[in-house]
Design an enzyme around this catalytic site. Structure first.
Site, short mmCIF file in Angstrom:
data_model
loop_
_atom_site.label_atom_id
_atom_site.label_comp_id
_atom_site.label_asym_id
_atom_site.label_seq_id
_atom_site.Cartn_x
_atom_site.Cartn_y
_atom_site.Cartn_z
CB ALA A 1 -2.98 12.68 5.26
CE LYS A 2 -10.95 12.19 5.48
NZ LYS A 2 -12.06 12.66 5.97
N GLY A 3 -6.81 7.93 6.17
CA GLY A 3 -6.81 6.73 5.27
C GLY A 3 -7.57 6.72 4.26
CB VAL A 4 -7.07 6.88 0.97
CG1 VAL A 4 -5.64 6.24 0.53
CG2 VAL A 4 -7.84 6.94 -0.12
CD GLN B 1 0.44 -0.34 3.24
OE1 GLN B 1 1.10 -1.27 2.77
NE2 GLN B 1 0.41 -0.55 4.58
CB SER C 1 -8.28 2.87 5.81
OG SER C 1 -8.54 2.14 4.90
CD GLU D 1 -10.58 -0.66 5.18
OE1 GLU D 1 -10.54 -1.63 5.68
OE2 GLU D 1 -10.70 0.69 5.85
#
Lengths: 755, 286
Positions: A707-710, A486, A526, A712
């Site tokens: 930023a944040k998770g991506v 990832q 994520s 999924e």
């Protein structure tokens, strides 16, 4: 000093060259001196008592070192049951088997082939038991997979389940907001549907592999794991050892997608190494993965109350998760995704029941989305059906009901930095929703559809990071985030580089080794960019502060640009020493009320994405061709835009496979297609001709650099967008995944009065 | 699993190692099908006779003097697909191979192995049937010729003796006949066919002088559809005849459902694929 911003760079992955030249390290390639190979003998029946297990002939096979059963395991692990939520899974079957493919014994041999031969010499006598496979049926069945529930001790919220008997319901999560019954009574229209999704597999191209070796007073486990810190504590618990005697290390992973979280082969490998007194390697074949972990088949009943203005006023969801024979992380899927089952809509009255159900199928856990894709499949198909029935434009109907910033979601947690509206609007613009659409020809009808989904981050979880600056100015980042493809190494190096003003390429990211890298809850859900990103940022800030303090100590004026190596030389008189910073991060969290599921702080952040699909349907065969798939996501402010794009397209392609083709087909508990010859993941010729992705301009205030998770997000909305497009094209609604040509044709034929 | 693997270096030596009575003794060429059966435990060999070392002499792809093609049984699918002679004389074979299987399989699978396997879910058998191909089978008693349509006698069964090998495939000159193959897959683009329809038409202006039609993957073996052929023969090229042929074909066979489609669905696919294959063949350049 670089003077160049590191965050926001589309830097190619740091390990790209090593990967394409075959130099990157994978546990699969590790061979230790004196290593034995273990091969798992698996159950051929779905539910049975083991009446007799005869391993004598297997022991006699030339080259076989030993044959291990649960009785042997018990000599090194007295209570050999594991699992992240429930301690329900035996390291090897004990007395009973509960699904086809369950590990029953292990043959250890000098060579893998010999171990396989040994397996063929094992004879087992089963007393077959009645079995249950369907999640809805199992919820009420008199056939029980387990005698009693065994929740893991670590979780106070599961303790009320301990010892519960005569049930297949491992966990029932309830959420209640407002007055759902009142809403339905007062509704202008009520809509009710049922949607089902199928069991599918993660299919990492590197199957699970674990190698354990006893080392001095402890044990070392080399493993293709997404959660080395968890593995360490779980193995320590099983062995009754302090954690510091268990060392778990990983390398790059050839894909994970949730298949490699928590304990998979590690407990077995550890026990075998202790029994054999030699290193032991357990490596699954691709086919064995089908029996190891999967994504839940799911049934969702969803019912909505709608008022005169096209506002959804009430929603009721009943979700049955087919967890298979062992709970794995399924109970958490039922809870932590269950609370989003009503969708990203502003609905005042909500009732959710989300149940993890034991069945006699191979276990299900987390797969890229933690249950969310199954839920979005239901609520976005349902949403489209309502819009059509009301004669409303599907985008407009969503626009009218979507949650806005500051409004409470079904848990009561207020939406914050969730760019839902932006995502929907960008999608509508991108696919030119307002413009006329080519409807094709009678033999090849075209249609389009949209869908939008969201996900909460699993909370509360912790990440810890260490940044060490060497005297030459190079930096090493120590963290237990696993780069499974990832791109986390690259993104985290960019975050550290941004703080330290060092090019990310010059930062070395040490791979997880619990003897050196600090705790991280796991590379899943994520969560890494946000949680580990913040820990890394904090660790790097501490180094930066120490650098400034060092400069002050050396009498340099503030803002001095003396190169780092020079600072070290002045301090130590030579190139020596380190500056070390550490950071840890755990977001705030408020557990849900056990009766109502209400919480003011259910998640640290929300992830959302919308999908648009354009399809062509062959009206004579029902064959659906997805011509174009568009993804728009809220990833906050991307650390590495290029990697964010490939995460989105990769996830969309994966979910495309789960939408159109992939399916574990069962017949009486037997998997009919346990090989990639018959379990069809998408090939290049299956993919939509056009796949387009974009992110909206957004900021996650509490995320590292916005930023944040991506990882999924690309999965959420794909399935319903395609199904909605199929209905748009030919007026056929499919309520079950995958979307098979035959099912489309049957529905078309039924429309025409049958053939 | 322990078994004997032998690699004879001549055809007579290979034939001598085969056993007419023992189904545990089999020849292996590309191995793409056999390996799946080995891995799944479906087939437990006693002896595998590898044809690897005799492949060179049996893998020729050549144009025959009369205008046909002669393919060595050990010719790899990918080599056949790329041979100019095949392009020129039987383009339908090339078109079929391109959708036959993924390129890794085509790179190792041989045409002889593909046919001898007797798998009803294969693309080439119906195509070779409509092209009027003949196979040469060689056994201890010498060689014999078998028409492509007579090769497969049942579900994974052929008329070959267990000590016989396919050595050559001859495709006669096609003249002005035009052929087409329609493959239907339902689980993925790269898959065994849910149904495959091959047609070959000899035209005289707008009239059909000669027609051959065969289907694969719809019953227990590839079959020639004689009633459909009779309907087509003498008919006039055009959509209404293609449609009627689809209906006749759908009545002529009793489809067997499998993981790729129910019997009912296969009947529909047959109807549609037949029409499309005929239209394609009639529209193809001679």
């Amino acid at each position: 000093m670089s003077g160049v911003r590191q965050v926001g760079r589309s830097l190619p992955r740091l390990e790209a060259r090593a990967k394409v030249t075959g130099a990157a390290e994978y546990v699969h390639n590790l061979h230790l001196p004196g290593m034995l190979h273990g091969r798992i003998f698996r159950s051929a029946v779905p539910h049975a008592e083991i009446r007799a297990l005869d391993v004598k002939a297997a022991r006699a096979v030339a080259g076989v070192h030993s044959v291990v059963t649960i009785d042997d395991i018990r000599t090194v692990i007295p209570d050999p049951y594991y699992g992240p939520a429930f301690h329900d899974q035996p390291i090897l079957a004990e007395g009973k088997v509960r699904h086809v493919g369950e590990p029953v014994a292990v043959v250890l041999a000098e060579e893998a082939k010999t171990a396989e031969e040994g397996c063929r010499a094992i004879a087992v006598e089963y007393g077959e038991l009645p079995a249950v496979y369907d999640e809805v049926e199992a919820a009420r069945s008199a056939v029980h997979v387990h005698d009693a529930l065994k929740p893991a001790g670590a979780f106070p919220d599961l303790q009320h389940l301990a010892g519960r008997r005569a049930t297949n319901v491992a966990l029932d999560f309830h959420l209640r907001r407002g007055d759902p019954e009142g809403a339905f009574a007062a509704a202008e229209r009520v809509f009710e549907h049922t949607f089902r999704s199928q069991q599918v597999m993660h299919t990492p191209l590197e199957p699970h592999v674990s190698i354990a070796e006893a080392s001095g007073s402890g044990i070392t486990i080399h493993t293709s794991s997404q959660s080395p810190s968890f593995v360490r504590s779980e193995i320590a618990r099983l062995l009754g050892w302090p954690e510091n005697r268990v060392r778990v290390r990983t390398a790059y992973l050839g894909g994970g997608f949730g298949a490699k979280v928590y304990v998979k082969l590690e407990a077995l490998a550890a026990a075998l190494a202790l029994l054999a007194g030699r290193p032991v390697r357990i490596a699954l074949t691709m086919d064995e993965q089908f029996f190891t972990i999967s994504r839940h088949a799911t049934t969702v009943h969803i019912k909505s109350a709608v008022d005169r203005d096209g506002k959804i006023t009430g929603r009721q969801c009943r979700v049955y998760w087919n967890g298979g024979a062992y709970a794995d992380i399924g109970p958490r899927v039922a809870q932590k995704s269950g609370f989003t089952a009503a969708g990203p809509y502003d609905i005042a009255n909500v009732a959710i029941e989300s149940c993890e159900i034991y069945t006699n199928r191979p276990p299900a856990g987390a797969l890229r989305g933690f249950g969310v894709p199954q839920l979005v499949w239901a609520y976005e198909s349902h949403t489209d059906l309502i819009a059509r029935a009301l004669g409303l434009d599907p985008v407009e109907f969503r626009r009218r009901n979507l949650l806005r910033e500051g409004r409470p979601q079904a848990t009561g947690t207020k939406m914050r930095d969730a760019a839902l509206h932006q995502v929907l609007e960008r999608l509508a613009t991108h696919i030119e929703w307002e413009r006329p659409f080519d409807r094709g020809t009678p033999l090849r009808r075209r249609g389009r559809g949209v869908a939008i989904g969201f996900k909460a981050s699993i909370a509360p979880t912790t990440s810890v990071a260490i940044v060490a600056l060497a005297a030459d100015g190079s930096a090493t980042l120590y963290c237990s985030t696993v780069d499974m493809g990832q791109g986390s190494d690259t993104a985290l190096a960019q975050i550290a580089g941004e703080v330290l003003d060092i090019p990310a390429e010059r930062i070395r990211v040490a791979h997880p080794d619990t003897e050196a890298t600090p705790y991280d809850m796991g590379t899943l859900g994520s969560r890494s960019t946000y949680h580990m990103g913040q820990a890394v940022r904090r660790a790097a800030l501490e180094v930066r502060d120490k650098l400034a303090a060092l400069a002050g100590e050396l009498g340099l004026p503030p803002g001095s640009n003396l190169p780092i190596p020079e600072l070290f030389r002045r301090k130590y008189g030579m190139a020596a020493g380190n500056l070390i910073g550490s950071g840890s991060f755990m977001p705030s969290y408020a557990p849900p009320d056990p009766l109502t599921g209400q919480s003011p702080d259910a998640t640290p952040y929300w992830m959302s994405a919308a999908a648009g699909a354009e399809v062509a349907v062959d009206t004579e065969t029902g064959q659906v061709t997805v011509e174009r798939l568009v993804l728009v996501a809220d990833a906050g402010t991307p650390i590495n835009p290029q990697i964010v794009e490939t995460q989105l397209s990769g996830a969309a392609i994966m979910q495309f496979g789960f939408t159109m083709q992939e399916e574990m087909v069962f017949e009486d508990g037997q998997l009919r297609n346990p090989s990639l010859a018959d379990y069809k993941i998408p090939g290049l010729r299956d993919l939509p001709r056009r796949i387009e992705v974009e992110t909206v301009d957004a900021v996650e205030r509490d995320g590292p650099f916005g930023a944040k998770g991506v990882g999924e997000s690309g999965t959420y909305a794909v399935s319903p967008a395609i199904a909605n497009a199929v209905e748009d094209a030919v007026g056929v609604r499919l309520n079950e995944l995958p979307l098979k040509a035959e099912a489309v044709w049957q529905a078309l034929a039924a429309d025409r009065g049958g053939r | 699993m322990s078994f004997e693997l032998v690699e004879p270096d001549s055809l007579p030596a290979a034939l001598a190692l085969l056993d007419p009575e023992d189904p545990g003794v089999r020849a292996i060429a590309g191995g793409t099908a056999l390996m799946l059966m080995l891995k799944s435990g479906f087939f437990r060999p006693r002896r595998l006779v590898s044809l690897r070392r005799i492949g060179d002499g049996m893998s020729g792809i050549r144009a025959s003097a009369e205008g046909g093609l002669v393919l060595g049984a050990m010719a790899r699918l990918r080599d056949i697909e790329r041979a100019p002679a095949v392009w020129q004389r039987a383009p339908v074979v090339v078109e079929t191979l391109r959708v036959h299987s993924n390129i890794r399989v085509r790179n190792v699978a041989t045409i002889g192995g593909n046919l001898a396997h007797g798998d009803p879910h294969m693309d080439l058998p119906p195509v070779l049937i409509v092209l009027g191909a003949h196979l040469t089978a060689t056994g201890p008693g010498g060689s014999r010729t078998i028409a492509a349509e007579d090769l497969v006698s049942g579900y994974f069964e052929t008329v070959l003796g267990n000590d016989e090998l396919i050595t050559e495939i001859a495709i006669p000159p096609q003249g002005a006949r035009r052929a087409a193959y329609q493959k239907c897959t339902t689980r993925a683009a790269d898959d065994w066919p849910a149904l495959g329809v091959a047609v070959s038409l000899g035209l005289e202006g707008a009239a059909i002088r000669e027609a051959r039609v065969a289907v694969g993957a719809v019953t227990d073996r590839p079959v020639r559809l004689r009633e459909t052929e009779a309907l087509l023969r003498g008919g006039a090229v055009g959509e209404s005849l293609w449609r009627e042929a689809g209906e006749v074909a759908a009545r002529e066979v009793e489809p067997v459902g499998d993981d790729r489609g129910s019997a009912l669905y296969k009947r529909q696919l047959l109807r549609v694929a037949m029409r499309r294959a005929l239209a394609q063949a009639a529209g193809a350049a001679g």
